[in-house]
Scaffold this active site. Structure first.
Site, PDB file in Angstrom:
ATOM      1  N   LYS A 156     -12.085  29.249  -9.978  1.00 52.29           N
ATOM      2  CA  LYS A 156     -11.380  30.312  -9.264  1.00 52.29           C
ATOM      3  C   LYS A 156     -10.542  29.708  -8.153  1.00 52.29           C
ATOM      4  O   LYS A 156     -11.000  28.817  -7.443  1.00 52.29           O
ATOM      5  CB  LYS A 156     -12.427  31.272  -8.651  1.00 52.29           C
ATOM      6  CG  LYS A 156     -11.825  32.495  -7.986  1.00 52.29           C
ATOM      7  CD  LYS A 156     -11.586  33.616  -8.975  1.00 52.29           C
ATOM      8  CE  LYS A 156     -10.825  34.777  -8.398  1.00 52.29           C
ATOM      9  NZ  LYS A 156      -9.350  34.582  -8.348  1.00 52.29           N
TER      10      LYS A 156
ATOM     11  N   LYS B 130      -7.423  25.300  -8.387  1.00 50.38           N
ATOM     12  CA  LYS B 130      -6.213  25.636  -7.635  1.00 50.38           C
ATOM     13  C   LYS B 130      -5.012  25.293  -8.505  1.00 50.38           C
ATOM     14  O   LYS B 130      -5.090  24.403  -9.364  1.00 50.38           O
ATOM     15  CB  LYS B 130      -6.149  24.819  -6.339  1.00 50.38           C
ATOM     16  CG  LYS B 130      -5.281  25.463  -5.294  1.00 50.38           C
ATOM     17  CD  LYS B 130      -6.056  26.543  -4.552  1.00 50.38           C
ATOM     18  CE  LYS B 130      -5.318  27.091  -3.382  1.00 50.38           C
ATOM     19  NZ  LYS B 130      -6.168  27.900  -2.513  1.00 50.38           N
TER      20      LYS B 130
ATOM     21  N   THR C 187      -8.617  38.140   3.396  1.00 52.77           N
ATOM     22  CA  THR C 187      -8.783  36.789   3.956  1.00 52.77           C
ATOM     23  C   THR C 187      -8.716  36.844   5.482  1.00 52.77           C
ATOM     24  O   THR C 187      -9.574  36.300   6.183  1.00 52.77           O
ATOM     25  CB  THR C 187      -7.738  35.812   3.385  1.00 52.77           C
ATOM     26  OG1 THR C 187      -7.758  35.912   1.974  1.00 52.77           O
ATOM     27  CG2 THR C 187      -8.035  34.389   3.806  1.00 52.77           C
TER      28      THR C 187
ATOM     29  N   ASN D 171       0.171  36.155   5.124  1.00 55.52           N
ATOM     30  CA  ASN D 171      -0.891  37.096   4.750  1.00 55.52           C
ATOM     31  C   ASN D 171      -2.150  36.922   5.602  1.00 55.52           C
ATOM     32  O   ASN D 171      -2.672  37.893   6.165  1.00 55.52           O
ATOM     33  CB  ASN D 171      -1.214  36.925   3.258  1.00 55.52           C
ATOM     34  CG  ASN D 171      -2.435  37.715   2.845  1.00 55.52           C
ATOM     35  OD1 ASN D 171      -3.536  37.180   2.764  1.00 55.52           O
ATOM     36  ND2 ASN D 171      -2.254  39.001   2.623  1.00 55.52           N
TER      37      ASN D 171
ATOM     38  N   SER E 195     -11.635  38.869  -4.244  1.00 57.42           N
ATOM     39  CA  SER E 195     -11.194  38.631  -5.626  1.00 57.42           C
ATOM     40  C   SER E 195     -12.373  38.812  -6.590  1.00 57.42           C
ATOM     41  O   SER E 195     -12.224  39.363  -7.686  1.00 57.42           O
ATOM     42  CB  SER E 195     -10.655  37.207  -5.779  1.00 57.42           C
ATOM     43  OG  SER E 195      -9.334  37.129  -5.321  1.00 57.42           O
TER      44      SER E 195
HETATM   45  N1  LIG Z   1      -3.774  34.256   0.995  1.00 64.37           N
HETATM   46  C1  LIG Z   1      -5.074  34.057   0.826  1.00 64.37           C
HETATM   47  O1  LIG Z   1      -5.809  34.925   0.331  1.00 64.37           O
HETATM   48  C2  LIG Z   1      -5.696  32.779   1.275  1.00 64.37           C
HETATM   49  C3  LIG Z   1      -4.979  31.796   1.934  1.00 64.37           C
HETATM   50  N2  LIG Z   1      -5.632  30.705   2.438  1.00 64.37           N
HETATM   51  C4  LIG Z   1      -4.930  29.658   3.150  1.00 64.37           C
HETATM   52  O2  LIG Z   1      -4.382  30.175   4.360  1.00 64.37           O
HETATM   53  C5  LIG Z   1      -3.162  29.498   4.678  1.00 64.37           C
HETATM   54  C6  LIG Z   1      -2.050  30.519   4.806  1.00 64.37           C
HETATM   55  O3  LIG Z   1      -1.945  31.243   3.582  1.00 64.37           O
HETATM   56  P1  LIG Z   1      -1.116  32.597   3.468  1.00 64.37           P
HETATM   57  O4  LIG Z   1      -1.170  33.345   4.727  1.00 64.37           O
HETATM   58  O5  LIG Z   1      -1.539  33.231   2.211  1.00 64.37           O
HETATM   59  O6  LIG Z   1       0.344  32.022   3.251  1.00 64.37           O
HETATM   60  P2  LIG Z   1       1.745  32.739   3.472  1.00 64.37           P
HETATM   61  O7  LIG Z   1       2.696  32.043   2.579  1.00 64.37           O
HETATM   62  O8  LIG Z   1       1.608  34.220   3.387  1.00 64.37           O
HETATM   63  O9  LIG Z   1       2.078  32.389   5.015  1.00 64.37           O
HETATM   64  C7  LIG Z   1       2.208  31.095   5.486  1.00 64.37           C
HETATM   65  C8  LIG Z   1       2.634  31.173   6.942  1.00 64.37           C
HETATM   66  O10 LIG Z   1       2.628  29.862   7.495  1.00 64.37           O
HETATM   67  C9  LIG Z   1       3.819  29.688   8.238  1.00 64.37           C
HETATM   68  N3  LIG Z   1       4.165  28.269   8.312  1.00 64.37           N
HETATM   69  C10 LIG Z   1       4.517  27.426   7.322  1.00 64.37           C
HETATM   70  N4  LIG Z   1       4.784  26.209   7.820  1.00 64.37           N
HETATM   71  C11 LIG Z   1       4.595  26.298   9.163  1.00 64.37           C
HETATM   72  C12 LIG Z   1       4.711  25.382  10.240  1.00 64.37           C
HETATM   73  N5  LIG Z   1       5.080  24.118  10.056  1.00 64.37           N
HETATM   74  N6  LIG Z   1       4.431  25.830  11.478  1.00 64.37           N
HETATM   75  C13 LIG Z   1       4.083  27.107  11.714  1.00 64.37           C
HETATM   76  N7  LIG Z   1       3.948  28.021  10.734  1.00 64.37           N
HETATM   77  C14 LIG Z   1       4.194  27.609   9.476  1.00 64.37           C
HETATM   78  C15 LIG Z   1       4.859  30.511   7.482  1.00 64.37           C
HETATM   79  O11 LIG Z   1       5.976  30.805   8.318  1.00 64.37           O
HETATM   80  C16 LIG Z   1       4.029  31.749   7.160  1.00 64.37           C
HETATM   81  O12 LIG Z   1       4.031  32.606   8.261  1.00 64.37           O
HETATM   82  C17 LIG Z   1      -2.987  28.454   3.579  1.00 64.37           C
HETATM   83  O13 LIG Z   1      -3.630  27.264   3.963  1.00 64.37           O
HETATM   84  C18 LIG Z   1      -3.742  29.078   2.405  1.00 64.37           C
HETATM   85  O14 LIG Z   1      -4.143  28.135   1.438  1.00 64.37           O
HETATM   86  C19 LIG Z   1      -6.984  30.566   2.343  1.00 64.37           C
HETATM   87  C20 LIG Z   1      -7.730  31.506   1.708  1.00 64.37           C
HETATM   88  C21 LIG Z   1      -7.135  32.629   1.026  1.00 64.37           C
HETATM   89  O1  LIG Z   2      -8.685  34.862  -4.295  1.00 63.13           O
HETATM   90  C1  LIG Z   2      -8.843  33.802  -4.856  1.00 63.13           C
HETATM   91  O2  LIG Z   2      -9.315  33.680  -5.961  1.00 63.13           O
HETATM   92  C2  LIG Z   2      -8.446  32.478  -4.255  1.00 63.13           C
HETATM   93  C3  LIG Z   2      -8.025  32.465  -2.844  1.00 63.13           C
HETATM   94  C4  LIG Z   2      -7.656  31.048  -2.489  1.00 63.13           C
HETATM   95  O3  LIG Z   2      -6.845  30.437  -3.149  1.00 63.13           O
HETATM   96  C5  LIG Z   2      -8.306  30.408  -1.377  1.00 63.13           C
HETATM   97  O4  LIG Z   2      -9.328  30.918  -0.896  1.00 63.13           O
HETATM   98  O5  LIG Z   2      -7.849  29.336  -0.951  1.00 63.13           O
END
Ligand SMILES: NC(=O)C1=CN([C@@H]2O[C@H](COP(=O)(O)OP(=O)(O)OC[C@H]3O[C@@H](n4cnc5c(N)ncnc54)[C@H](O)[C@@H]3O)[C@@H](O)[C@H]2O)C=CC1
Ligand SMILES: O=C(O)CCC(=O)C(=O)O
Length: 428
Positions: free
Chosen positions: A71, A107, A191, A222, A362
């Site tokens: 996953k 992943k 998250t 997000n 999820s």
């Molecule tokens: N979306 C999810 O359900 C999950 C996400 N994550 C992790 O959380 C982190 C963020 O994921 P999301 O919010 O989903 O991604 P996203 O794509 O929605 O947002 C990423 C954010 O990071 C910012 N960003 C990128 N580079 C940057 C920098 N150099 N300095 C400052 N800000 C920067 C972007 O502007 C954006 O606001 C990642 O590491 C992801 O793997 C972990 C668990 C679950």
């Molecule tokens: O919802 C999922 O299955 C995976 C979320 C994810 O990629 C993460 O936790 O880093």
């Protein structure tokens, strides 16, 4: 998303090795778990709007499926690397294990910049990805989800392609789908909310009321958006947020010392989590360099963007008043920084515990799809809070009992469960 000289896979393996030593893991279990069990690397030809064909590179890496189907999310990023995906697949195994859900770790990623792709090109890319991997994913094999720069629409295109190939409805193939198309209420928030449920428990352990605290965040996508919403609804004050500006090819920190209005900040960001700097200044924000989010005089740091952001260099800027680092992103802290965090007695909530809310929801989405019966949002969030809180408490109890750093305690619980599963299955 690799930065020069930093290898996330080496970081993930070094964290694992350290705990494998503590647990005195059997050498074969150790060899099995310190690397992915399966890797798929493939090309994806996509017809572009201008009539040309562009070849993209896609990956799906399955680390371990002893406790259940693999996953994990799929990322779109121009700087994605195979080693980043390997590391993230490994962290997914520990994440599912620490919250005790019956899933393994995987992943995926595509090297691309969705800022520069039309909607039609993104749809063809998603469908092309699935055509290359369809036989190796599915409800009982490996279940993708959204991650950096992917969303519910991408997941639904992927699911539609999968269902077209196999001729039926298989909603358990992919999670993070839009609500009404097999998605779960609460997945969008899960998250970020999960990060704050863990933070709330950490503050409780430290006897600090949430409403007396201030925080600074990296990212406003997000995870960060919903973490900000829940944290401020509990009375916390966010004084700084940083985000990436694709047009300027740099990041900025937006600061307001008397507290940012999260609704107003959300209203001026785009779908990639980029904050509009002109509009932010109109709202009274100071515009600082992107790296300044870490240097703010706050109680809590919430890295919610990228890996390798808290390094021995950037740690020097961390205020003496920081009491908690709660890792919303995957791998935001370089392994060599853990010693510095310990020395300063900062309470750390490690990534694969703090950000496990997404995958936990999820899992709830799969359960709902399997029974074809969908729960109200309150029920989803209540179950999520229960799962996150009990995982936090188990890790905290072990950390207290054995005087361990929270990351080490979380790893011990997670690795032990997976090691037990591979042994019981007779793999080693
Ligand atoms: N979306 C999810 O359900 C999950 C996400 N994550 C992790 O959380 C982190 C963020 O994921 P999301 O919010 O989903 O991604 P996203 O794509 O929605 O947002 C990423 C954010 O990071 C910012 N960003 C990128 N580079 C940057 C920098 N150099 N300095 C400052 N800000 C920067 C972007 O502007 C954006 O606001 C990642 O590491 C992801 O793997 C972990 C668990 C679950
Ligand atoms: O919802 C999922 O299955 C995976 C979320 C994810 O990629 C993460 O936790 O880093």
């Amino acid at each position: 998303m690799n930065q020069q000289g930093y290898n996330p896979y080496a970081a993930a393996q070094s964290q694992f090795d350290q705990i494998a030593d503590v647990l005195d893991l059997d050498p074969s279990v150790r060899e099995l778990l310190r690397q992915p069990s399966r890797e798929f690397h493939f090309t994806i030809p996509v017809k572009m709007d201008d009539g040309s064909t562009k070849i993209f590179h896609g990956y799906r890496i399955q680390h371990n499926a002893a406790r259940g189907p693999a996953k994990g999310g799929i990322r779109f990023h121009p700087l994605e690397t195979v080693d980043t995906i390997r590391a993230l697949s490994m962290w997914m195994t520990w994440k599912c294990s620490v919250v005790d859900i019956p899933l393994g770790g995987a992943k995926g990623g595509i090297i691309c910049d969705p800022h520069n792709l039309s909607k039609g090109e993104q749809e063809r890319l998603c469908r092309g990805y699935v055509r290359q991997i369809a036989k190796n994913i599915g409800p009982v094999i490996d279940v993708p989800a959204p991650d950096v720069m992917t969303n519910g629409q991408h997941m639904l295109w992927m699911l539609d392609e999968y269902e077209t190939i196999f001729g039926g409805h298989y909603p358990g193939t992919i999670t993070g789908k839009p609500v009404g198309s097999g998605g779960s209420l609460g997945r969008t928030e899960a998250t970020g909310y999960g990060v704050i449920y863990s933070l709330r428990e950490a503050l409780k352990a430290l006897d600090i009321p949430v409403s007396s605290t201030t925080a600074s965040l990296q990212g406003f996508g997000n995870v960060a958006e919903y973490a900000s919403r829940l944290y401020t609804s509990m009375g916390g004050k966010i004084v700084a947020i940083s985000s990436w500006d694709n047009h300027d090819q740099k990041s900025y920190t937006f600061r307001k010392k008397d507290g940012l209005d999260i609704d107003k900040m959300v209203a001026i960001k785009d779908s990639f989590g980029t904050i509009n700097k002109e509009k932010a200044v109109e709202l009274g924000c100071e515009l600082l360099d992107g790296g300044e989010w870490i240097a703010q005089d706050v109680d809590i740091l919430l890295p919610c963007a990228l890996e390798n952001q808290i390094t021995t260099d950037t740690f020097e800027k961390v205020s003496k008043n920081v009491k908690v680092i709660c890792e919303g992103a995957n791998g935001p802290t370089a392994p060599e920084c853990d010693e510095l965090i310990k020395k300063r007695s900062i309470f750390l909530v490690p990534d694969f515990l703090a950000n496990a809310g997404g995958v936990t929801c999820s899992y709830f989405e799969q359960v709902q799809c399997n029974s074809n019966y969908f729960w109200p949002k309150e029920e989803v969030l209540e179950k999520l809070d229960e799962k996150m809180t009990s995982a936090f408490q188990a890790v905290y109890r072990l950390a207290k009992e054995k005087d361990l750093y929270m990351r080490d305690a979380a790893y011990i619980i997670a690795i032990n469960r997976v090691a037990e599963a591979v042994k019981l299955r007779g793999w080693v």
